[in-house]
Write a protein that holds these residues in place. Structure first.
Motif, mmCIF file in Angstrom:
data_model
loop_
_atom_site.group_PDB
_atom_site.id
_atom_site.type_symbol
_atom_site.label_atom_id
_atom_site.label_comp_id
_atom_site.label_asym_id
_atom_site.label_seq_id
_atom_site.Cartn_x
_atom_site.Cartn_y
_atom_site.Cartn_z
ATOM 1 N N ASP A 243 0.840 -1.189 0.000
ATOM 2 C CA ASP A 243 0.000 0.000 0.000
ATOM 3 C C ASP A 243 0.877 1.243 0.000
ATOM 4 O O ASP A 243 2.103 1.165 0.098
ATOM 5 N N ILE A 244 0.226 2.413 -0.087
ATOM 6 C CA ILE A 244 0.982 3.640 -0.297
ATOM 7 C C ILE A 244 1.893 3.964 0.875
ATOM 8 O O ILE A 244 3.029 4.393 0.700
ATOM 9 N N ASN A 245 1.406 3.733 2.115
ATOM 10 C CA ASN A 245 2.256 4.030 3.277
ATOM 11 C C ASN A 245 3.466 3.109 3.331
ATOM 12 O O ASN A 245 4.593 3.541 3.603
ATOM 13 N N ALA A 246 3.236 1.823 3.053
ATOM 14 C CA ALA A 246 4.355 0.882 3.035
ATOM 15 C C ALA A 246 5.315 1.210 1.898
ATOM 16 O O ALA A 246 6.531 1.084 2.043
ATOM 17 N N GLU A 247 4.752 1.663 0.770
ATOM 18 C CA GLU A 247 5.603 2.010 -0.371
ATOM 19 C C GLU A 247 6.515 3.193 -0.030
ATOM 20 O O GLU A 247 7.706 3.189 -0.358
ATOM 21 N N ARG A 248 5.953 4.175 0.620
ATOM 22 C CA ARG A 248 6.766 5.335 0.991
ATOM 23 C C ARG A 248 7.810 4.954 2.033
ATOM 24 O O ARG A 248 8.965 5.406 1.964
ATOM 25 N N ALA A 249 7.415 4.163 2.999
ATOM 26 C CA ALA A 249 8.381 3.723 4.002
ATOM 27 C C ALA A 249 9.501 2.911 3.350
ATOM 28 O O ALA A 249 10.678 3.069 3.696
#
Length: 898
Positions: A626-632
């Motif tokens: 997901d987007i948060n995991a991708e950014r992290a």
């Protein structure tokens, strides 16, 4: 590319060659460009003219305006000045440049000032630049001067800056056709000072100019315009040269584009269009996306699409930015001002009805507030979200069904509770139960649930609690008003509660991600090598994605798995091919990419400022993060790459330090060999030569002296070689010290007798405590160590006796050697046991190899002891070197220890 295409690509540009050919037979136009009057354009022209005149050039002054400046007028002396023609204008007789006289004189170079001047009278051309063009066409080189405000394209900007219109203007093509543009620059502060000193205008005119045109802000802005225009002209000349000589670009320019994108399908077209614009304008361009600070920018699919568009922009050569803000228009304009953007490229997005009635679209809002920056709208057909859902088989937006379920449930519960209460007591504010239902729906399911709960509440309240009960009819007008007020209040309260819920959720997610990255950065800061960095990164990636992770680093000519978590994670042949592709091409490969998508892993390069340092792979299998995991993940990979690169640089630094240390070791060794080997060898060789020369006729006493010299120098040479061999053994770690029971007194007596033989002029005094216990060590190494200390004392101990003490202190045997020489400086006391550290003689010549004390330290530590140097030792001078060894116990004690 075929051979023909390659030849065509390497050919000079035909248009550029044609333009070059058309210059044949024409003169050259040189423009001295300045930001404002008084910077010294005319002065620079005349200075250059004087230099060429002295070199014998045929140069003539066609017209020069000195404006009463004496230093400028003085430069006219010695130069040929053409007479001017007389012109009657408005009853006044004025002088103008005589074009016909210049053509008749036909000099090699002619100076004609004031390029933007408007001719008076009945001249052949209304503007002086047209006179100059005729001179150039006639093959005469022309020098002229121009202020930047007289360019046609900049006249409106100059009028805005200076507050006064520019009357005399020339087309930009005149400057563009100039063969050479020379910028005459002067800082604004110096120009204002010249104005005050009367070097620009006469006093009355100077005061008016200082109050109006010659202000610091105006001059600074005009100076920037002049610098930029000169840079553009130089760039055009470079482009012409490159085209004429078939040299490939790229070539810089002054335009700068700001491209605004979002998580929608039109953004890709916006980026591609901006890329073409930037290429055509030779412009730099920045791609920016703005995210609201109080909520997530979109769902995971939308953010993945935005990330892909950012990668596309980077591949096309753009600089990318992500900005967090609440006012999109203000953030865009702020960035445009900060980056000096000349154009804003944005998609023509429109709000769908009925939202367009209440809120202007971003392009419309931007157009209302922007000033001085062009806006380029990219149009495209955007498919409505409802239509996209129907085409994909999804009838309702994601999460809408849950929202309606929670709304109906909370309203039903409120209705049931209200009916039960009505059975016990009649309340006039029973509607507050429904307000509670709206707030609960907002908190648990968001804004759509709150809005649905508000509508359901109005219907339920009307049906169950407003007379006539059981119908949707409202008998009293005030009840209708109350229903509408309740609906508005419920919708507003639900919206606020939903906004608070979204903000809390966003803040929690960002705080969690920030804390995780902070913890990871702390782990990296405490790691000193790449292996620790990789393990920390693998654990962090696994904890963030909840998936298997591998990290690969280059090894010889290939890359290899260095760390995997869980440790039993293995890569197949196709996985390794994808990893190699990511490393070599510096782009993602594997699952959900365009390269080897059948691999269950996705591999991404670890990019550092010095290039790719490795590859990270994580198990994806068609289920992207997901987007948060991708950014992290992106942040983790960036930090990992930097940490790995830092570890590599640290390792290389240590290797270089070791190499430098080795170089110092070799240099010191060569220095020692050159002295300590050649000196005894020369003495031995000289003694042998004398023995051979004199033979039997040599007196016996002389023969004995020579033989003693050979014996002494041979012993010294043997001692030196033994020290070298001992140091080599210590460096290689091959010293195997025995752990025998050693009689210290016996070793001291034997070593002192040996030293007296080698150093016959030295007095050695011994003091051995009675009943000195045995020590645990190696008698041979102890004797060699003690001899090295006596040798050192003989070299630096002066003429006083050298003392050797042996005593017991607790469970240790202490053995010390003390001399009464000059001692060791405090700054050198910690270095005396370093290899090749030598204390020089007063004449600066070093004595000895500098290995004795270093070898002694190695031997003592090999026997489990300690060694220490102290200075001064006695009476504020001398040096004491002490050795401490453990006392050897009885056989029973040794067995008990064992």
């Amino acid at each position: 590319m075929s051979e023909i295409d390659r030849d065509l690509a390497n050919r000079p540009d035909p248009d550029a060659l044609l333009a070059l050919a058309e210059q044949g037979g024409r003169g050259k136009l040189t423009v001295f460009l300045g930001a404002a009057p008084g910077v010294g354009k005319t002065f620079a022209m005349l200075m250059r003219a004087q230099r060429l005149k002295q070199q014998g050039a045929d140069i003539v002054i066609g017209l020069v305006e000195t404006h009463g400046r004496s230093e400028t007028a003085a430069l006219l002396e010695g130069l040929e000045v053409l007479p001017r023609r007389e012109v009657v204008h408005s009853g006044r007789t004025l002088s103008e440049f005589d074009l016909d006289a210049a053509l008749a004189r036909r000099p090699t170079i002619i100076v004609v000032d004031e390029l933007a001047h408007t001719n008076l009278g009945d001249g052949r051309h209304p503007k002086r630049y047209q006179d100059i063009e005729e001179l150039v066409d006639a093959g005469i080189d022309v020098w002229t001067a121009l202020n930047i405000q007289h360019l046609e394209s900049l006249s409106d900007i100059v009028a805005q800056i200076a507050g006064v219109p520019v009357r005399e203007r020339i087309p930009d093509t005149v400057l563009n056709r100039a063969d050479e543009v020379l910028l005459v620059d002067l800082p604004p502060a110096e120009l204002i000072e010249r104005l005050k000193e009367g070097k620009v205008y006469l006093p009355d005119n100077a005061r008016r100019a200082a109050d109006n045109f010659f202000r610091l802000g105006n001059l600074t802005a005009l100076r920037e315009l002049a610098l930029r225009r000169t840079a553009d002209r130089v760039d055009d000349q470079m482009v012409d040269y490159l085209k004429q000589n078939a040299i490939e670009g790229p070539w810089p320019a002054g335009e700068r584009l700001l491209v605004c994108i979002g998580p929608d399908p039109l953004s890709e077209k916006v980026v591609r269009t901006a890329s073409r614009l930037a290429s055509g304008l030779n412009a730099d361009w920045i791609v920016v996306s703005i995210e609201r600070a109080d909520r997530e920018a979109g769902d995971g699919e939308a953010m993945r699409q935005l990330d892909e568009i950012f990668r596309l922009a980077e591949q096309l050569g753009a600089e990318t930015r992500r900005i967090v803000g609440s006012d999109f228009v203000e953030e865009i304009l702020k960035l445009a001002r900060r980056e000096n953007a000349t154009q804003i490229v944005i998609g023509a997005r429109r709000h769908w009805f009925p939202l367009s009635l209440f809120r202007a679209s971003l392009p419309d809002a931007l157009a209302k507030r922007v000033a001085g920056v062009g806006i380029h709208l990219v149009t495209g057909k955007i498919e409505p979200a409802a239509k996209r859902r129907r085409r994909s088989g999804q009838l309702l937006p994601e999460g809408l069904g849950r929202a309606f379920g929670i709304a109906s449930g909370t309203v039903g519960l409120a209705t049931a509770l209200g009916v039960l209460i009505e059975q016990v007591i009649i309340l006039q504010n029973i509607s507050l139960l429904y307000l509670l239902a709206v707030l609960a729906s907002a908190v648990y399911a968001g804004y759509f649930a709150a809005l649905a709960a508000a509508l359901f509440s109005v219907v339920a309240y009307n049906f169950f609690f407003i007379e006539p009960v059981g119908t949707f009819t409202v008998a009293e007008p005030h009840e209708v008003f109350a229903l509408f007020v309740f609906l508005a209040a419920a919708a507003l309260a639900g919206g606020l509660a939903s906004r608070i819920r979204e903000q809390a959720k966003t803040a929690k997610g960002r705080a969690t991600a920030t804390q995780a990255l902070y913890d990871f950065s702390r782990k990296l800061s405490g790691t000193a090598n790449a292996e620790d960095v990789l393990w920390a990164a693998a654990n962090q990636i696994h904890a963030t994605l909840k998936r298997n992770a591998v990290l690969l680093l280059p090894e010889d000519v290939d890359i290899a798995v260095r760390v995997a978590w869980p440790p039993d994670t293995e890569l197949s042949v196709s996985d390794m091919m994808a990893a190699r592709w990511a490393f070599e091409k510096k782009e993602p490969a594997g699952n959900e990419t365009g390269t080897l998508p059948n691999s269950p892993f996705q591999f991404r390069p670890l990019m550092s400022p010095h290039g790719v340092v490795g590859v990270c792979g994580f198990l994806q299998e068609g289920n992207p993060p997901d987007i948060n995991a991708e950014r992290a993940l992106a942040a983790i990979l960036d930090q990992t790459a930097i940490a790995v690169d830092r570890a590599r640089l640290s390792r290389e630094s240590l290797d270089q330090a070791a190499q430098l240390e080795g170089e110092k070791f070799r240099a010191a060794l060569l220095s020692s060999l050159s002295h300590d080997l050649t000196t005894p060898l020369a003495a031995i060789g000289g003694a042998v030569a004398n023995l051979r020369k004199l033979g039997e006729g040599m007196p016996q006493a002389d023969r004995e002296d020579l033989l003693n010299s050979i014996d002494e120098e041979s012993g010294r040479l043997k001692h030196f070689v033994a020290n070298l061999l001992d140091m080599i053994r210590l460096e290689a770690g091959t010293i195997n010290a025995r752990r025998d029971r050693v009689d210290v007194a016996e070793v001291v007596h034997d070593t002192v007798e040996r030293a007296r033989k080698y150093f016959p002029g030295r007095v050695f005094e011994t003091s051995i405590a009675p009943e000195l216990p045995l020590m645990r060590g190696d008698s041979v190494l102890l004797g060699q160590t003690l001899f090295n200390l006596l040798d050192n004392a003989d070299r630096f101990g002066g003429d006083e006796p050298v003392s050797i003490y042996a005593r017991r202190e607790g469970d240790e045997v202490v053995l010390s050697v003390t001399d009464l020489g000059k001692g060791i400086a405090a700054a050198d006391i910690d270095q005396v046991f370093d290899k090749f550290f030598r204390k020089g003689k007063p004449d600066g010549r070093s004595l000895g190899t500098g290995l004795g004390l270093s070898i002694s330290k190695g031997f003592v530590e090999a026997m489990g002891g300690r060694i220490k140097a102290e200075s001064p030792a006695l009476r504020r001078r001398g040096t004491r070197i002490s050795m401490r060894f453990p006392v050897a116990g009885t056989e029973a004690q040794e067995k008990e220890r064992g």
